[in-house]
Scaffold this active site. Sequence first.
Site, short mmCIF file in Angstrom:
data_model
loop_
_atom_site.label_atom_id
_atom_site.label_comp_id
_atom_site.label_asym_id
_atom_site.label_seq_id
_atom_site.Cartn_x
_atom_site.Cartn_y
_atom_site.Cartn_z
N GLY A 34 3.37 2.73 -3.04
CA GLY A 34 1.94 2.89 -3.25
C GLY A 34 1.19 2.37 -2.04
O GLY A 34 1.16 3.01 -1.00
N PHE A 35 0.58 1.19 -2.17
CA PHE A 35 -0.19 0.58 -1.08
C PHE A 35 -1.28 1.53 -0.60
O PHE A 35 -1.42 1.78 0.59
CB PHE A 35 0.72 0.17 0.10
CG PHE A 35 1.69 -0.91 -0.25
CD1 PHE A 35 1.33 -2.25 -0.20
CD2 PHE A 35 2.98 -0.59 -0.64
CE1 PHE A 35 2.24 -3.25 -0.52
CE2 PHE A 35 3.90 -1.58 -0.97
CZ PHE A 35 3.53 -2.92 -0.91
N HIS A 36 -2.03 2.09 -1.54
CA HIS A 36 -3.15 2.93 -1.16
C HIS A 36 -4.14 3.05 -2.32
O HIS A 36 -3.83 2.66 -3.45
CB HIS A 36 -2.67 4.33 -0.72
CG HIS A 36 -1.98 5.11 -1.79
ND1 HIS A 36 -0.61 5.29 -1.83
CD2 HIS A 36 -2.46 5.77 -2.87
CE1 HIS A 36 -0.29 6.01 -2.89
NE2 HIS A 36 -1.40 6.31 -3.55
N ALA A 37 -5.31 3.59 -1.99
CA ALA A 37 -6.29 3.98 -3.00
C ALA A 37 -6.72 5.40 -2.68
O ALA A 37 -6.50 5.91 -1.57
CB ALA A 37 -7.50 3.04 -2.96
N HIS A 97 -3.48 0.49 -5.45
CA HIS A 97 -2.38 0.28 -6.39
C HIS A 97 -1.03 0.19 -5.68
O HIS A 97 -0.81 0.84 -4.65
CB HIS A 97 -2.36 1.35 -7.50
CG HIS A 97 -2.43 2.76 -7.04
ND1 HIS A 97 -3.59 3.37 -6.61
CD2 HIS A 97 -1.47 3.71 -6.93
CE1 HIS A 97 -3.34 4.62 -6.28
NE2 HIS A 97 -2.06 4.85 -6.45
#
Length: 134
Positions: A48-51, A96
Amino acid sequence: MKNVYGLTLKHIVDERGALVIAEMGSGMPFEMRRVYYISQVPGDVRRGFHAHRQLQQVLVCVSGSCKIDVDDGSVRETISVSGVGQAMYIGPYVWHEMFSFSEDCVLLVLADDVYNEEDYIRDYSAFVNEVALR
Ligand code: TYD
């Protein structure tokens, strides 16, 4: 947290097993344009590590379990995802990270739009700055 909530998809469980349905009018909050799933994730991996700026998604573990850290730029919470029909809605501007995937985890994601890299914010500081400007 805004743009994050748990939801229960329609499900029918009997002695023959479990049937789970993602359908407009039966718990799905948007019309789907894309489905993808994540599986075979080693137990020590975080993804993930993004929005997203616009994308809405519903995440459901169709097998096994995982955890998701959700972050609105000021507050971070950890959510566990597992169980028949149990799903998580993640809307715009929620950072997230998914982790603690069980060996048998299959994380199914239902999305309201096709893949568009321009909708991603992949840098956490940029995310916090963009949230502050909204
Ligand atoms: P990535 O965003 O790193 O996955 P995760 O959020 O699970 O960590 O996506 C991995 C690669 O797959 C990346 O190159 C983008 C690509 N991708 C698509 O082409 N289409 C899709 O629908 C998705 C979700 C990813």
